[in-house]
Write a protein that holds these residues in place. Structure first.
Motif, PDB file in Angstrom:
ATOM      1  N   HIS A 315       0.831  -1.203   0.000  1.00  0.00           N
ATOM      2  CA  HIS A 315       0.000   0.000   0.000  1.00  0.00           C
ATOM      3  C   HIS A 315       0.866   1.254   0.000  1.00  0.00           C
ATOM      4  CE1 HIS A 315      -3.074   2.917   1.014  1.00  0.00           C
ATOM      5  NE2 HIS A 315      -2.325   3.304   2.026  1.00  0.00           N
ATOM      6  N   GLU A 316       1.895   1.281   0.835  1.00  0.00           N
ATOM      7  CA  GLU A 316       2.756   2.455   0.901  1.00  0.00           C
ATOM      8  C   GLU A 316       3.477   2.683  -0.426  1.00  0.00           C
ATOM      9  OE1 GLU A 316       3.182   4.737   3.306  1.00  0.00           O
ATOM     10  OE2 GLU A 316       1.526   3.781   4.367  1.00  0.00           O
ATOM     11  N   ALA A 317       3.926   1.587  -1.049  1.00  0.00           N
ATOM     12  CA  ALA A 317       4.641   1.714  -2.319  1.00  0.00           C
ATOM     13  C   ALA A 317       3.733   2.185  -3.452  1.00  0.00           C
ATOM     14  CB  ALA A 317       5.285   0.371  -2.688  1.00  0.00           C
ATOM     15  N   SER A 318       2.419   1.961  -3.307  1.00  0.00           N
ATOM     16  CA  SER A 318       1.470   2.324  -4.366  1.00  0.00           C
ATOM     17  C   SER A 318       0.979   3.757  -4.241  1.00  0.00           C
ATOM     18  CB  SER A 318       0.258   1.380  -4.325  1.00  0.00           C
ATOM     19  OG  SER A 318       0.654   0.038  -4.462  1.00  0.00           O
ATOM     20  N   ARG A 319       1.318   4.426  -3.151  1.00  0.00           N
ATOM     21  CA  ARG A 319       0.798   5.784  -2.946  1.00  0.00           C
ATOM     22  C   ARG A 319       1.445   6.758  -3.921  1.00  0.00           C
ATOM     23  NH1 ARG A 319       0.959   7.118   3.374  1.00  0.00           N
ATOM     24  NH2 ARG A 319      -0.038   8.990   2.573  1.00  0.00           N
ATOM     25  N   GLY A 320       0.733   7.830  -4.182  1.00  0.00           N
ATOM     26  CA  GLY A 320       1.285   8.882  -5.019  1.00  0.00           C
ATOM     27  C   GLY A 320       0.916   8.794  -6.482  1.00  0.00           C
ATOM     28  N   MET A 321       0.127   7.781  -6.873  1.00  0.00           N
ATOM     29  CA  MET A 321      -0.332   7.726  -8.262  1.00  0.00           C
ATOM     30  C   MET A 321      -1.174   8.961  -8.562  1.00  0.00           C
ATOM     31  SD  MET A 321       0.650   4.898  -9.821  1.00  0.00           S
ATOM     32  CE  MET A 321       1.328   3.293  -9.381  1.00  0.00           C
ATOM     33  N   SER A 322      -1.006   9.519  -9.736  1.00  0.00           N
ATOM     34  CA  SER A 322      -1.787  10.700 -10.105  1.00  0.00           C
ATOM     35  C   SER A 322      -1.999  10.697 -11.610  1.00  0.00           C
ATOM     36  CB  SER A 322      -1.075  11.979  -9.671  1.00  0.00           C
ATOM     37  OG  SER A 322       0.181  12.099 -10.305  1.00  0.00           O
ATOM     38  N   LEU A 323      -2.789  11.630 -12.054  1.00  0.00           N
ATOM     39  CA  LEU A 323      -3.110  11.734 -13.481  1.00  0.00           C
ATOM     40  C   LEU A 323      -2.476  12.987 -14.042  1.00  0.00           C
ATOM     41  CD1 LEU A 323      -4.742  10.384 -15.755  1.00  0.00           C
ATOM     42  CD2 LEU A 323      -6.622  11.921 -15.204  1.00  0.00           C
ATOM     43  N   ARG A 324      -1.710  12.819 -15.088  1.00  0.00           N
ATOM     44  CA  ARG A 324      -1.145  13.964 -15.808  1.00  0.00           C
ATOM     45  C   ARG A 324      -2.061  14.264 -16.989  1.00  0.00           C
ATOM     46  NH1 ARG A 324       4.403  12.538 -17.857  1.00  0.00           N
ATOM     47  NH2 ARG A 324       5.066  13.025 -15.731  1.00  0.00           N
ATOM     48  N   ALA A 325      -2.584  15.462 -17.025  1.00  0.00           N
ATOM     49  CA  ALA A 325      -3.538  15.847 -18.073  1.00  0.00           C
ATOM     50  C   ALA A 325      -2.999  17.038 -18.855  1.00  0.00           C
ATOM     51  CB  ALA A 325      -4.894  16.189 -17.463  1.00  0.00           C
ATOM     52  N   GLU A 326      -3.044  16.922 -20.161  1.00  0.00           N
ATOM     53  CA  GLU A 326      -2.621  18.010 -21.040  1.00  0.00           C
ATOM     54  C   GLU A 326      -3.837  18.531 -21.798  1.00  0.00           C
ATOM     55  OE1 GLU A 326      -0.007  18.768 -25.103  1.00  0.00           O
ATOM     56  OE2 GLU A 326       0.199  16.875 -23.999  1.00  0.00           O
ATOM     57  N   LEU A 327      -4.130  19.796 -21.593  1.00  0.00           N
ATOM     58  CA  LEU A 327      -5.223  20.442 -22.313  1.00  0.00           C
ATOM     59  C   LEU A 327      -4.650  20.991 -23.614  1.00  0.00           C
ATOM     60  CD1 LEU A 327      -8.154  21.454 -22.385  1.00  0.00           C
ATOM     61  CD2 LEU A 327      -7.371  23.500 -21.190  1.00  0.00           C
ATOM     62  N   ARG A 328      -5.011  20.351 -24.719  1.00  0.00           N
ATOM     63  CA  ARG A 328      -4.395  20.703 -25.992  1.00  0.00           C
ATOM     64  C   ARG A 328      -5.130  21.808 -26.732  1.00  0.00           C
ATOM     65  NH1 ARG A 328      -2.629  14.719 -28.424  1.00  0.00           N
ATOM     66  NH2 ARG A 328      -0.860  14.436 -26.992  1.00  0.00           N
TER      67      ARG A 328
END
Length: 666
Positions: A315-328
């Motif tokens: 669980h600790e190793a999986s933390r920090g996932m996020s979404l990078r979004a580019e508005l084109r």
């Protein structure tokens, strides 16, 4: 005419200053349904904080309000059951003390339930800033538990036919409150002849419940109560397996992740793990894992093997996932706003998440070093094939959320055996139909994006980089016609405002696009104007207050001029005089906070002006960290390093405040 709806609200010491409880009570008293057609039953769990007297005072002047004074139990279960027993309505709605109803909720829900002859009516819920469950994708007159995803709405915020509950003997079991609620709702789902979904009308705003660590024995007992309902009302087959898998996911595996388990004391953690492992080995066979996402399959494998330490480490190793979004791109097409986006899930270091290619299969790589899992656990081929991007809008004030239609594709690239995944798409915002076929209500709507990649999902606000340009053209769209303006927030996040309240507000919305030019010894502050009325707009002024000394105010006239074709129809231009020392009609070095004055009313603009000693003015976002902190002078920076320097600074401030027109910034 008899009572159509009884609303049962269990109450337990909300406190005299609980705004959420006050809002709950007001929302019930202000319903559009005539007061003689509905009743309110407050089941008070022995509150000793003045709540009893407050409710009695309401009941004394409202004939449709009843207060039940119960012995304290510490849970809402008894209050709900007693309220159900004494309810006189044709239907019953169950509400929490932190929840509130929309004014039209009872009237609209009752009308829909009567029309479909529903035993259970599921009205649209709003819960914080969470996207709505997929059950609310459309109205459904006769919903199916699996097909229409009713399990995504497990709480008791629903309209239940009273005779149906009595005939089926559906009551809340005396177990942990959340699971008691789920057992009640599940039995209703499985035994109702007609369950109706009302998706196009927000009915209830669900308040946040206090977080607590689950009691291991009580939580396991609650899960057993839910499983007993499943066993009593389903036979062997897919339905039973899917139901079991749902509560394995939400009742067993979810509590073993999230914020609860890593933050718990070691003894609490071990007790919960032991109780849930025992239940898993007894009631949840490994075949159910096929219905789980891969990270929960991994968690289930570690649970069955008794590896608590590795489960917490994963669980600790999986933390920090996020979404990078580019508005084109953002542009208008015949009254419809088009948003071109590219999104990708990244880890805590910002590195794109990848999968391992193994022949025709894609395998998930656990983020925990040294953890090896069999391919039957890590195979995500089917899930990746269903990867997608979703875009939704959220009303900044009311929390209403609606998904937008998106056309796009999921793209892959491979380097060696590593497969990278991202999505591109175009979302369409039609303000006339975005609210499930209805027009959007007025106000500011945030734009969010979410991606499901197979192994992970993440969401974020759609934002632009610092230099990103945005077409601020306002368009009259929808029926009836409303002014719609795309705009940046102070954090450079995209919003869409429907029907700004005034000419001034329309300018405030796009004010992060302000710019400054220098000419003829002064600075020209230029604000985009998204929509210019036929009259040209009312007279306006720019009011500047120095951040370090709010008594220093400079007011200058602002004029509407032609704008930049394709970006905004007009621009508001104000000439600001610049001097080294403060005085009337000009600004001196420092940070200045601007406001727009129109028709005698002032509105905060979403930027600040920073005038340096060089005489150059910079536009800074007002919400940028440190933007509102005045720059420390050379005197202050040197003095703080000397013995007694801080006393010297305070003395200098006192002298300046009393005798000098300028100020030393600390």
């Amino acid at each position: 005419m008899g009572v159509k709806v009884s609303v049962v609200v269990p109450v337990s010491e909300p406190g005299t200053d609980d705004d959420a409880f006050d809002a709950c009570v007001r929302s019930l008293l202000e319903q559009t349904m005539p007061s003689d057609e509905y009743e309110l039953i407050f089941a008070d769990d022995g509150s000793g904080d003045g709540t009893r007297e407050r409710l009695d005072a309401v009941a004394a002047v409202r004939p449709n309000v009843r207060v039940l004074h119960l012995e304290p139990t510490g849970t809402p279960t008894r209050g709900r059951n007693v309220g159900l027993a004494v309810a006189r309505g044709e239907y019953v709605f169950l509400l929490g003390q932190r929840d509130r109803l929309e004014r039209v909720a009872l009237e609209v829900m009752y009308r829909a339930a009567a029309h479909t002859d529903a035993d259970v009516l599921v009205g649209r819920l709003v819960q914080g800033d969470n996207p709505p469950p997929r059950a609310f994708a459309r109205n459904v007159e006769r919903a199916d538990v699996l097909r229409d995803r009713l399990l995504t709405v497990p709480t008791a915020h629903k309209l239940f036919r009273k005779t149906f509950l009595d005939a089926r003997e559906i009551r809340f079991p005396e177990v942990e409150p959340e699971l008691s609620e789920q057992a009640f709702v599940l039995k209703a789902y499985l035994t109702a002849k007609v369950t109706t979904i009302l998706a196009d009308q927000v009915c209830c705003h669900v308040g946040a419940e206090p977080e607590r660590f689950p009691d291991p024995a009580g939580h396991a007992a609650g899960l057993r109560a839910v499983l007993a309902v499943i066993d009593d009302h389903t036979g062997p087959g897919e339905l039973r397996e899917r139901l079991y898998a749902q509560w394995f996911r939400t009742g067993v595996l979810r509590p073993l992740g999230g914020r609860h388990l890593p933050a718990a004391r070691p003894d609490q953690r071990a007790a919960l793990f032991a109780a849930l492992r025992e239940l898993t080995l007894e009631r949840f066979p490994e075949a159910l894992d096929a219905y789980l996402p891969v990270h929960l399959r991994a968690r289930a494998a570690l649970l069955r093997n008794g590896e608590l330490g590795r489960l917490v480490a994963l669980h600790e190793a999986s933390r920090g996932m996020s979404l990078r979004a580019e508005l084109r791109d953002v542009r208008w097409d015949d009254g419809v706003l088009l948003l071109d986006l590219a999104v990708e899930i990244v880890d805590a270091q910002g590195t794109p998440v990848t999968y391992r290619a193994d022949g025709d299969r894609l395998l998930w790589t656990p983020p925990l070093q040294g953890l090896t899992l069999p391919a039957r656990v890590t195979d995500v081929t089917g899930q990746v094939d269903r990867a997608r991007m979703e875009v939704y809008i959220r009303h900044a004030e009311y929390g209403l959320i609606f998904f937008l239609p998106v056309a796009g594709e999921v793209c892959r690239s491979q380097e060696g055996d590593k497969v990278r995944l991202w999505a591109v798409g175009r979302a369409r915002l039609d303000v006339g139909t975005a609210a499930l076929g209805r027009p959007l209500r007025s106000g500011e709507w945030e734009v969010h994006v979410r991606m499901h990649s197979g192994a992970h999902h993440a969401r974020t606000r759609v934002a632009g980089h610092r230099g990103a340009q945005l077409s601020c053209v306002g368009v009259l769209a929808g029926e009836p016609r409303k002014l719609v303006i795309p705009c940046w927030s102070e954090q450079r996040e995209l919003s869409v405002c429907v029907q700004p309240r005034s000419f001034a507000e329309s300018i405030v919305l796009v004010s992060p696009g302000a710019a400054v030019t220098h000419r003829d010894g002064g600075a020209f502050v230029v604000l985009p104007v998204p929509y210019v009325p036929p009259s040209g707009g009312p007279p306006a002024e720019l009011v500047l207050r120095q951040l370090a000394n709010r008594s220093r105010v400079v007011t200058v006239p602002a004029l509407v001029e032609p704008g930049v074709p394709g970006r905004y129809p007009g621009q508001l231009v104000a000439r600001v005089g610049i001097r080294r020392f403060p005085g009337d009609g000009h600004i001196a070095p420092g940070v200045w906070v601007p406001r727009l004055r129109v028709d005698g009313e002032e509105s905060d603009l979403r930027f600040v002006l920073d005038l340096g000693r060089s005489g150059r003015v910079r536009v800074e976002p007002s919400a940028e960290p440190g933007a509102l902190v005045p720059r420390r002078s050379l005197f202050v920076r040197v003095a703080t390093r000397l013995p007694g320097g801080r006393h010297l600074i305070r003395l200098a401030h006192a002298i300046q405040q009393r005798y000098l027109p300028t100020q030393i910034d600390d």
